[in-house]
Structures are given as structure tokens and as C-alpha cells.
Write an enzyme that holds these catalytic residues in place. Structure first.
Site, PDB file in Angstrom:
ATOM      1  N   ARG A 141       2.753  -9.459  -0.071  1.00  0.00           N
ATOM      2  CA  ARG A 141       3.000  -8.315  -0.950  1.00  0.00           C
ATOM      3  C   ARG A 141       3.987  -7.315  -0.372  1.00  0.00           C
ATOM      4  O   ARG A 141       4.405  -6.377  -1.051  1.00  0.00           O
ATOM      5  CB  ARG A 141       1.677  -7.632  -1.352  1.00  0.00           C
ATOM      6  CG  ARG A 141       0.889  -7.080  -0.204  1.00  0.00           C
ATOM      7  CD  ARG A 141      -0.569  -6.835  -0.608  1.00  0.00           C
ATOM      8  NE  ARG A 141      -0.807  -5.517  -1.146  1.00  0.00           N
ATOM      9  CZ  ARG A 141      -2.016  -5.043  -1.433  1.00  0.00           C
ATOM     10  NH1 ARG A 141      -3.100  -5.790  -1.248  1.00  0.00           N
ATOM     11  NH2 ARG A 141      -2.167  -3.842  -1.903  1.00  0.00           N
ATOM     12  N   GLU A 179     -10.059 -11.246  -5.262  1.00  0.00           N
ATOM     13  CA  GLU A 179      -8.678 -11.041  -4.799  1.00  0.00           C
ATOM     14  C   GLU A 179      -8.040 -12.332  -4.327  1.00  0.00           C
ATOM     15  O   GLU A 179      -6.856 -12.364  -3.993  1.00  0.00           O
ATOM     16  CB  GLU A 179      -8.657 -10.069  -3.615  1.00  0.00           C
ATOM     17  CG  GLU A 179      -9.294  -8.748  -3.925  1.00  0.00           C
ATOM     18  CD  GLU A 179      -9.180  -7.775  -2.780  1.00  0.00           C
ATOM     19  OE1 GLU A 179      -8.249  -6.973  -2.790  1.00  0.00           O
ATOM     20  OE2 GLU A 179     -10.026  -7.828  -1.862  1.00  0.00           O
ATOM     21  N   CYS A 236      -8.975  -3.220 -10.504  1.00  0.00           N
ATOM     22  CA  CYS A 236      -8.529  -2.009  -9.807  1.00  0.00           C
ATOM     23  C   CYS A 236      -7.179  -2.204  -9.133  1.00  0.00           C
ATOM     24  O   CYS A 236      -6.732  -1.359  -8.373  1.00  0.00           O
ATOM     25  CB  CYS A 236      -9.573  -1.534  -8.804  1.00  0.00           C
ATOM     26  SG  CYS A 236      -9.968  -2.769  -7.552  1.00  0.00           S
ATOM     27  N   ASN A 270      -3.536  -6.890  -6.934  1.00  0.00           N
ATOM     28  CA  ASN A 270      -2.446  -6.841  -5.939  1.00  0.00           C
ATOM     29  C   ASN A 270      -2.572  -8.022  -4.992  1.00  0.00           C
ATOM     30  O   ASN A 270      -1.623  -8.763  -4.750  1.00  0.00           O
ATOM     31  CB  ASN A 270      -2.508  -5.545  -5.125  1.00  0.00           C
ATOM     32  CG  ASN A 270      -2.478  -4.310  -5.997  1.00  0.00           C
ATOM     33  OD1 ASN A 270      -1.899  -4.338  -7.063  1.00  0.00           O
ATOM     34  ND2 ASN A 270      -3.130  -3.249  -5.551  1.00  0.00           N
ATOM     35  N   ASP A 271      -3.764  -8.187  -4.448  1.00  0.00           N
ATOM     36  CA  ASP A 271      -3.955  -9.317  -3.536  1.00  0.00           C
ATOM     37  C   ASP A 271      -4.032 -10.637  -4.290  1.00  0.00           C
ATOM     38  O   ASP A 271      -3.546 -11.654  -3.799  1.00  0.00           O
ATOM     39  CB  ASP A 271      -5.219  -9.110  -2.693  1.00  0.00           C
ATOM     40  CG  ASP A 271      -4.917  -8.241  -1.486  1.00  0.00           C
ATOM     41  OD1 ASP A 271      -3.905  -8.514  -0.813  1.00  0.00           O
ATOM     42  OD2 ASP A 271      -5.666  -7.281  -1.247  1.00  0.00           O
ATOM     43  N   ARG A 321     -15.580   0.999  -1.920  1.00  0.00           N
ATOM     44  CA  ARG A 321     -15.283  -0.303  -1.324  1.00  0.00           C
ATOM     45  C   ARG A 321     -15.476  -0.227   0.193  1.00  0.00           C
ATOM     46  O   ARG A 321     -14.949   0.669   0.850  1.00  0.00           O
ATOM     47  CB  ARG A 321     -13.847  -0.718  -1.631  1.00  0.00           C
ATOM     48  CG  ARG A 321     -13.528  -2.072  -1.023  1.00  0.00           C
ATOM     49  CD  ARG A 321     -12.175  -2.560  -1.450  1.00  0.00           C
ATOM     50  NE  ARG A 321     -11.107  -1.865  -0.746  1.00  0.00           N
ATOM     51  CZ  ARG A 321      -9.817  -2.069  -0.997  1.00  0.00           C
ATOM     52  NH1 ARG A 321      -9.460  -2.920  -1.945  1.00  0.00           N
ATOM     53  NH2 ARG A 321      -8.897  -1.435  -0.326  1.00  0.00           N
ATOM     54  N   ARG A 345     -10.940   3.509  -1.621  1.00  0.00           N
ATOM     55  CA  ARG A 345     -10.516   2.668  -0.489  1.00  0.00           C
ATOM     56  C   ARG A 345     -10.919   3.388   0.796  1.00  0.00           C
ATOM     57  O   ARG A 345     -10.226   4.287   1.255  1.00  0.00           O
ATOM     58  CB  ARG A 345      -9.005   2.466  -0.509  1.00  0.00           C
ATOM     59  CG  ARG A 345      -8.471   1.605  -1.655  1.00  0.00           C
ATOM     60  CD  ARG A 345      -6.948   1.522  -1.557  1.00  0.00           C
ATOM     61  NE  ARG A 345      -6.353   0.476  -2.347  1.00  0.00           N
ATOM     62  CZ  ARG A 345      -5.773   0.653  -3.540  1.00  0.00           C
ATOM     63  NH1 ARG A 345      -5.733   1.847  -4.080  1.00  0.00           N
ATOM     64  NH2 ARG A 345      -5.231  -0.363  -4.187  1.00  0.00           N
ATOM     65  N   HIS A 352       0.819  -1.221   0.000  1.00  0.00           N
ATOM     66  CA  HIS A 352       0.000   0.000   0.000  1.00  0.00           C
ATOM     67  C   HIS A 352       0.847   1.263   0.000  1.00  0.00           C
ATOM     68  O   HIS A 352       0.441   2.301  -0.511  1.00  0.00           O
ATOM     69  CB  HIS A 352      -1.000  -0.035   1.164  1.00  0.00           C
ATOM     70  CG  HIS A 352      -2.100  -0.995   0.879  1.00  0.00           C
ATOM     71  ND1 HIS A 352      -2.075  -2.284   1.360  1.00  0.00           N
ATOM     72  CD2 HIS A 352      -3.190  -0.897   0.104  1.00  0.00           C
ATOM     73  CE1 HIS A 352      -3.144  -2.920   0.893  1.00  0.00           C
ATOM     74  NE2 HIS A 352      -3.836  -2.107   0.144  1.00  0.00           N
TER      75      HIS A 352
HETATM   76  C1  PEP Z   1      -5.960  -5.176  -4.808  1.00  0.00           C
HETATM   77  O1  PEP Z   1      -5.765  -6.032  -3.961  1.00  0.00           O
HETATM   78  O2  PEP Z   1      -5.548  -5.260  -5.991  1.00  0.00           O
HETATM   79  C2  PEP Z   1      -6.717  -3.964  -4.460  1.00  0.00           C
HETATM   80  C3  PEP Z   1      -7.063  -3.081  -5.368  1.00  0.00           C
HETATM   81  O3  PEP Z   1      -6.969  -3.773  -3.145  1.00  0.00           O
HETATM   82  P1  PEP Z   1      -5.872  -3.237  -2.118  1.00  0.00           P
HETATM   83  O4  PEP Z   1      -4.630  -2.920  -2.896  1.00  0.00           O
HETATM   84  O5  PEP Z   1      -6.428  -2.056  -1.433  1.00  0.00           O
HETATM   85  O6  PEP Z   1      -5.686  -4.398  -1.189  1.00  0.00           O
HETATM   86 MG    MG Z   2      -6.817  -5.885  -2.110  1.00  0.00          MG
END
Ligand code: PEP
Ligand code: MG
Length: 848
Positions: A742, A708, A779, A731-732, A604, A568, A461
Site C-alpha cells: 500500500r 483484511e 472501515c 485498505n489492507d 481495535r 486505531r 497511513h
Molecule cells: C484497513 O486496512 O482498511 C484498515 C482500516 O486498517 P489500517 O488502515 O489501519 O491498516
Molecule cells: Mg488494516
């Protein structure tokens, strides 16, 4: 009975079985011993009594150290100690009895040696108990003479009874991490264990002394032991010493590979002298040029506020204990998130503050009459200065560690002495071990030109926020980053993930020119950012921005966003010290809708957990927070968090429904739930939405879920039956599909969302959604990568939502492609063996 000392420097005079009736009588008696031996002028006795009036010299465990005032040092003729053994005890201070009165007459710094010995003795209660009653003055003399072989003190460097020789085969010598493992092995036994290098000897329990030996690869060392269980203790230490060799060699190889990677040419800007590069992972593109500022290097002014030795000692003790607990927690947490190798940094820091020499030096300064914070700060600075002065870069880095941990202790002694994270006036490239997402969110791009962190990963993040802010960033650049000097000029390339410190004038000019080229390309892309993301064969994709606050909306729109594909909301919680209530949240969602003026907004629901911890919620600590009660799992367990949020959202939907909207489904607002793994979760969340909507009298709004977790992608068809849309959080999805945290620094290069396994999960998600005619967005960070965005479009994704700054380049790339080509390329990508092979399909010349 008076016995001469076996060691003349300093002279030690011992009287056993003494029975002074008062503290004053004890001091006078000890002083007279020193007078009789010619160590002090008789006037020094009065000085010792005066000193007692201004500071308590009780050291602990029945040991006291009366001595004269600093200004009366000229009355000391020769360094000496007078020890009164008082078996019956004599009342000293605050109900404490003294049993060993060690009067110190010290010229120069001989008292430091004495204090170091006493500090060690105090830790050995059984021995102290024996010294209180022994009839043999030699026992006391021997105890006070021990440790004469510490580095820097005179005396022959003899080995102990049991020994082994070892030639250092750690490629980078004995640095803090292995040394700390030695200390741990040595502390596990009662035997005395020492390490000798040439004429220098270090106690194996003492980290700083070990480091001061300056052992380098190829040096010969003798490790020896004596006393209780010495052979077994030595065998354990030997197993540790030799057992670390393989890991040290592997670490050195990894470092060499990283260095080779750093000097290999990259697609993008290459300096004339690539050997200077510090390699990391590019987390936010762009070039920054400026002075670096190492976070935590802020100097604090430590005032000298003397206080009684006992309370000062207690405060120091409490601060050291609290810091040790803090470091243990940090090591635990780091061990879980990043592995034991990184956790070792904090374990070694814990050993640094347990160092007896350091503590003794601080005590000695307190005994001299200095305040506890001042004494500690001085002790740390002196020790760190000694380490830096040895001219060994490894030890210089340990000096930085010592100062760092010293600051933690200072903040415990007095929170007002906490080194602030104040930034210099001049814009800088910020260098930090890691930054919490909330710290990154607060960075001002006008003052922070670039960001480099030792830890972290490209989808963390912190990295996402840096992209949002448009701050070029490099993450996972390794702990060596923290030893960089504040103020040095650097070039940071967030595209290739490299930092160049003290570059040549030629490189500075070339980097500045490249930065201008990047700007020119961006300007050209920006000219077309308002046009739709329609491919040459007429396929239009929706493009949105990932934006968390209403004030970011105008910028997102100016970059070509058609709406907000991800808000977010946890940042509403992370950026403040308390929980926003329903009305606060309502005001924010309403402001978002108003700022978007009818354009779509996907909000979200709270995704707390993983690396987004909210201290004021005091949630239980989890062993594996990314695999724990995170996202939807937390929402379903905490209606007190979920319900006010849903009420605020439905109120905003009701109050902002356009007058001409035929139904709520046309409302611009959608609600999306994070971290879904099962159909029952979606059904439970839907029920909560329906109930709250009915209570509020709000219109229906689309309810979507994030994909995710691999389970959700695989079961996309089943989930699609129960929701209105999907948004893939790559990302997740990458972290859970590849089993790579991550935030893991070591594995950061492998945590690539373009891994074919991740792409196949995206393909599966699109197929599952298509069965029910559902809309699919992405996203996660890869949606903002022009090449990645093209592949996602080719896999069947309908919408891409990204940090606003990525929009122009993504739109330009899509507008230059055909859907047919993108589909073919996406299929080819899914068939590749790994992410590198997928990236190799990117045939477009690297920008500019
Ligand atoms: C993701 O996981 O790709 C996502 C957009 O959520 P975050 O990065 O806030 O976990
Ligand atoms: Mg995520």
C-alpha cells in the site's frame, strides 16, 4: 638524492632516503628544498613550524603535509611540493610515524589538487608501502602527478590503452542513478578506468566527476582502461553502460506517459495550462493554494570550531561511515517496499559521499584550520554550487541530493546541526519525500494548507491521516518534487492528484473560484449531515467515524457520525516515545466512551507492524513487514502488549456500563482484532478476552475481527461462527488481494479498492456473515468515497466508518439513492474487468 620533477606545476622536489631525526628537522629539511628551488621565502619555514604548533598535519598512513599559515601565503613565490621519503620513519604526532613528508607551498588552490592525489594514494596501501622504500624518485613523482586529467585540470585528454566508444542513448542523459551503477562497476576492479567527453575526462569511480561531464542523449563518450585486468574490467563496465539503456528508455517512456496523463483533462478542476501539472495520486480531496515548503531545505548555521586534524579526521570518517550505513539501510528498506528503482536514489546518495574529491576538499579545509563540521558543510556547498552552476536541470537536482546527503553527514558529526523540520510562519503547501504516519499526525492544518509527497500511496497511513486532518494531499508525485524551490506558489488539487507550480494569475483565480464552489457544495451537504443515512427506499445504514483520540470525537459527531467505527489504538504508541501502561490506556478509553456519551465505540486492539513501526518497542526487523508478525500475530506473541490493553478495555467497559443496560452486550464498547487470518487465532484471542474479563469482573462485550486478508474473506462463514461482528479493512484487503504494497509509489494508481476482485471479497464476506446473522462494517478508506460507499451498501454492508470529513458527502449520496439501485450497481461492478471500469459506472456528475 635530489631529483627534479617531471611536472612543473606545481613543482615537485623529491629527496629519497632522508633520515631527519625529529619532526622539526624534517620540516626544516623540506622547507630548505623549497627555498633552494625558489618556491618560498626563507621566512615561510618558520610559518610551517608555527602551523604545526596549532594543527597536526598527519594525513594518514605515514603521509604528512606540513604547510604554512594561511596569513603567510604571500611568502609563497611559486607553488611547489617538497617530498622527503623517510624509509625509517620520523615520529610525528601521537605515536604516528611519518614516511612521506609532503611539504606544500601553495598559491591559490593548487594544494587541493595535491590533496586529492594524496587522498587517492592513501587508499592504495600497497603502492604507499612501495613509495616508502623505492630508490627511484620518479616513482614518487609519478604517483603525485597522477589524476592530472580530472575535469577542470589542465592536460591533454588522452584515452587509455583499452577503449570503446559509446553514444549516450539514455533519453535523460547520464544522471545520478545510472552513473552510480557505472561507479559500482568500475570500483569492482583494480584497473584504472576513465570516461572522456570531448576534452573532459572523469575517473569512472568518481560520481561527481562523471556527472560533471554533463553527458546528454546523443553525446559521444570514450570509456577506456589500463592496468591490471583492464580488458575484463572494461568489458564489465561496458556491460553495465549498455545494459542500462533499456531500463532508462522504459523509465523515460513512463515519465512521458505520466506527463501525458498530467496534461489530459480530468473530471474536476482543469487549469488553462495543464502542461504545468506534476501528476501524483489524490490522497485527500480539496484545493490548496499557497507557497510550497520543501521539507529538509531548512538552512542550518554551521559554526567554525577548529580542532586537531587527527580527531577532526576521525570524526569525519565516523560520520561518513555512519551515514553510509544509514543510506544502505534506507536503500534496503526502500528496495523492499518500493523496488530497486527507488532504492537507487539512496545508493546514488551513498556514492556522492564516497566521492574522493568531496572528501579531499573537506580535508583540505580542515588542514587550513577549519572545524570539521564547517569544512564538510563548505565542501558540500562548493561542490553543489558547481553542479548547479552548469545550467543542467539534471545536475541541479543532483546538487539537491548532495545537499540532502550532506545534511545527514552534518547531523552525524554534530546532532545539534540536524536541520529541523521547522515550518515557516506563513501557511504553506508541504513537500516531502515521504512522511512517517507519526509526522503526519503532528501536522497543524492551520499551517499546512496541503501536502505533496514524492512517495507513498493513497491507502498508506500517511494518506489516511491527511484525510483525517482535512489536508488536501497528493502522494506518489515522484522524486522530481524534491527539486522544487521552496517559496514558489502552487495549486495543489488533492481530488485529481495534481500539483501546479508557478501557475498563471488566471489559473490562480480559477482554482480559488473552484475551491469556493467545493466549499459551497460541502456546506450544502453539511446542512443535512445530522440526518440518518437512509436510502430513498427506507434502508438505513449505520455511519461511524474513524477517530483515534477523545478530543477528535466532538468534531466527528458534528459531522454526523453516529459513533466510532474504528479507533486505531496503535497511535497511542506511535505518537509518544514510550509504551502507555494499563492505567494510561484505561484513561484514554474511558475518555473516549465519555466523549461519545453512550454512542457505540469499536476499539481495535494494537495493529503494529507493516508501516506502523514503533521504534521504542525494538521489534525484530523483518524482510517483509506487511507479511510478517503484524496485528493479531504480534498480539498473540506479545502478551506483555496485549494483556494490559485488554485489561484497560474491560475496566473501561465495566466502569462505563450504563446503569439501565440489561447486559454487557448492550455496553457501547466493542473490541476488534486486526489482521486475522485463521479460526484458531480468533479462538485464542477470545480465550484471552474471556480470562481477562473474568479476572476484572467486567461485562461481556462484542468481540469482532477485521477482514483484511483474502483468506479471512474467503473463510468468512467459518470465522463468523466465532465472533460477533466483522469490519472490513479495505485498505489492507486491497493490498493483500492485489499483491500491491500500500506504500508502493509505482503501483499506487493500481491500488484501487474498487477493483472488482476486492468488491467480490466484500460480497463473500457479507455472505459468510449472513449465515450466522453477523453485522458487517467497512472501515477502510473506500467507505469514505461516496460512490464506493454506495457500492458497499449494495453489497450488503451494514455500517460504514470513515474519516469525519467524509461523512456529509457519503450521507448525501446514500440519501439520494435507493437500495435496489445500489444492489444492481454493486452486482454490475463485481462483473467489471477492472477498477477503471467500475469507476466508469459512477454516473453522478463530479462535484460541485
Ligand atoms: C484497513 O486496512 O482498511 C484498515 C482500516 O486498517 P489500517 O488502515 O489501519 O491498516
Ligand atoms: Mg488494516
Amino acid at each position: 638524492m635530489l631529483a627534479p620533477t617531471p611536472q612543473p606545476t606545481p613543482r615537485v622536489l623529491i629527496r629519497t632516503a632522508a633520515a631527519p631525526s625529529t619532526k622539526e628537522a624534517a620540516i626544516r629539511e623540506a622547507a630548505q628544498l623549497l627555498v633552494a628551488a625558489g618556491c618560498i621565502d626563507p621566512a615561510y619555514e618558520a610559518s610551517m613550524l608555527r602551523r604545526e604548533g596549532v594543527a597536526n598535519t598527519y594525513l594518514g598512513h605515514g603521509v604528512v603535509i606540513p604547510h604554512g599559515m594561511v596569513d603567510d601565503r604571500h611568502l609563497v613565490r611559486e607553488s611547489g611540493l617538497a617530498v622527503l621519503q623517510v624509509p625509517g620513519g620520523v615520529a610525528w604526532h601521537d605515536g604516528q610515524d611519518a614516511h612521506l613528508v609532503v611539504a606544500i607551498a601553495a598559491q591559490s588552490d593548487t594544494h587541493i589538487t595535491v590533496l586529492r592525489r594524496l587522498t587517492r594514494l592513501i587508499q592504495d596501501e600497497a603502492r604507499l608501502a612501495q613509495l616508502r622504500i623505492t630508490g627511484n624518485a620518479g616513482d614518487i613523482a609519478a604517483a603525485l602527478a597522477e589524476d592530472a586529467a580530472a575535469p577542470g585540470t589542465a592536460g591533454p585528454a588522452a584515452d587509455l590503452a583499452h577503449r570503446f566508444e559509446w553514444v549516450v542513448d539514455y533519453p535523460t542523459g547520464l544522471h545520478a542513478r545510472p552513473a552510480s551503477a557505472w561507479v559500482e562497476a568500475a570500483r569492482g576492479s583494480a584497473a584504472r578506468i576513465q570516461v572522456r567527453h570531448g576534452a573532459e575526462v572523469a575517473d569512472a569511480r568518481n560520481l561527481i566527476a562523471l556527472l560533471q561531464l554533463g553527458l546528454r542523449a546523443g553525446d559521444a563518450a570514450v570509456i577506456s582502461a589500463e592496468g591490471e585486468d583492464a580488458p575484463a574490467a572494461l568489458a564489465r563496465v561496458k556491460a553495465t553502460v549498455t545494459g542500462l539503456s533499456a531500463g532508462e528508455k522504459a523509465a523515460a517512456e513512463r515519465a512521458a506517459e505520466a506527463a501525458a496523463r498530467a496534461s489530459a483533462p480530468v473530471a474536476g478542476w482543469n487549469p488553462a495550462d495543464p502542461a504545468r501539472a506534476i501528476p501524483g495520486i489524490g490522497a485527500s480531496p480539496g484545493i490548496a493554494i499557497g507557497p510550497i515548503h520543501v521539507l529538509g531545505s531548512t538552512e542550518v548555521a554551521v559554526p567554525d570550531e577548529p580542532e586537531p586534524l587527527t580527531s577532526g579526521g576521525d570524526r569525519l570518517h565516523a560520520a561518513l561511515e555512519a551515514t553510509a550505513a544509514q543510506l544502505r539501510a534506507l536503500a534496503d528498506d526502500t528496495g523492499r517496499r518500493l523496488g530497486q528503482a527507488d532504492a537507487g536514489i539512496f545508493k546514488a546518495q551513498g556514492d556522492l559521499i564516497a566521492d574522493t574529491d568531496l572528501i579531499t576538499l573537506a580535508c583540505q579545509l580542515m588542514v587550513e584550520g577549519h572545524g570539521v563540521a564547517f569544512a564538510w558543510h563548505q565542501a558540500v556547498e562548493r561542490m553543489a554550487g558547481q553542479l548547479s552552476a552548469l545550467g543542467n536541470p539534471v545536475l541541479a537536482a543532483r546538487a539537491a541530493d548532495l545537499r540532502d546527503v550532506g545534511r545527514r553527514v552534518l547531523a552525524q558529526i554534530d546532532p545539534a546541526l540536524q536541520a529541523g523540520h521547522a515550518l515557516p510562519e506563513e501557511p504553506c503547501i508541504l513537500v516531502a519525500p515521504d512522511l512517517a504516519p507519526s509526522d503526519t499526525a503532528g501536522l497543524d492544518p492551520a499551517r499546512v494548507l496541503g501536502l505533496a509527497t514524492a512517495q507513498g500511496g493513497p491507502t498508506s497511513h500517511t494518506a489516511i491521516l491527511a484525510r483525517t486532518l482535512g489536508i488536501p494531499s497528493v502522494v506518489a508525485a515522484g522524486p522530481g518534487l524534491m527539486a522544487l524551490p521552496t517559496g514558489a506558489t502552487a495549486i495543489l488539487d488533492g481530488t485529481t492528484g495534481r500539483l501546479y507550480v508557478n501557475p498563471s494569475e488566471v489559473d490562480l483565480a480559477a482554482a480559488a473560484a473552484w475551491r469556493e464552489c467545493l466549499r459551497a457544495t460541502q456546506a450544502a451537504e453539511a446542512l443535512e449531515r445530522g440526518l440518518p443515512a437512509r436510502t430513498r427506499d427506507g434502508h438505513a445504514l449505520a455511519v461511524g467515524a474513524n477517530v483515534n483520540t477523545p478530543d477528535q470525537v466532538p468534531f466527528a459527531l458534528s459531522q454526523g457520525a453516529e459513533g466510532v467505527g474504528l479507533m486505531r489504538t496503535e497511535f497511542l504508541f506511535l505518537e509518544r516515545g514510550d509504551t502507555p501502561d494499563e492505567d494510561d490506556q484505561y484513561a484514554t478509553y474511558r475518555a473516549m466512551l465519555e466523549a461519545l456519551d453512550g454512542r457505540p465505540l469499536i476499539v481495535r486492539a494494537l495493529d503494529i507492524g507493516g508501516d506502523k513501526q514503533v521504534p521504542h518497542l525494538a521489534l525484530p526487523k523483518e524482510e517483509n513487514p506487511f507479511l510478517g508478525v503484524r496485528g493479531a500475530r504480534l498480539l498473540l506473541r506479545r502478551p506483555d502488549l496485549m494483556e494490559p490493553q485488554l485489561r484497560a478495555l474491560y475496566r473501561a467497559a465495566r466502569d462505563c456500563l450504563p446503569a439501565d443496560a440489561p447486559s454487557g452486550k448492550d455496553a457501547p464498547l466493542s473490541i476488534m482484532f486486526p489482521m486475522i487470518t485463521s479460526v484458531p487465532e480468533v479462538m485464542a484471542l477470545r480465550r484471552a478476552c474471556d480470562r481477562i474479563r473474568a479476572e476484572i469482573g467486567a461485562p461481556e462485550v462484542p468481540i469482532g475481527i477485521m477482514i483484511e486478508v483474502p483468506a479471512a474473506a474467503i473463510q468468512a462463514d467459518a470465522l463468523a461462527a466465532h465472533c460477533d461482528f466483522f469490519s472490513i479493512g479495505t485498505n489492507d484487503l486491497t493490498q493483500y488481494a492485489l499483491a500491491i504494497d500500500r506504500q508502493n509509489t509505482d503501483l499506487a494508481p493500481e491500488a484501487d479498492s474498487l477493483h472488482p476482485a476486492v468488491l467480490r471479497l466484500v460480497r463473500m464476506t457479507c455472505a459468510g456473515a449472513a449465515r450466522h446473522g453477523r453485522f458487517v462494517g467497512v472501515c477502510g478508506g473506500i467507505a469514505g468515497d461516496p460512490f464506493g460507499a454506495g457500492l458497499l451498501a449494495g453489497l450488503g454492508v451494514h455500517e460504514l466508518s470513515m474519516t469525519p470529513r467524509d461523512l456529509p458527502a457519503v450521507k448525501a449520496r446514500l440519501r439520494a439513492s435507493t437500495l435496489a439501485d445500489l444492489r444492481a450497481q454493486a452486482e454490475e461492478a463485481c462483473a467489471q474487468a477492472d477498477a477503471a471500469a467500475v469507476r466508469a459506472l459512477d454516473r453522478q456528475e463530479s462535484r460541485p
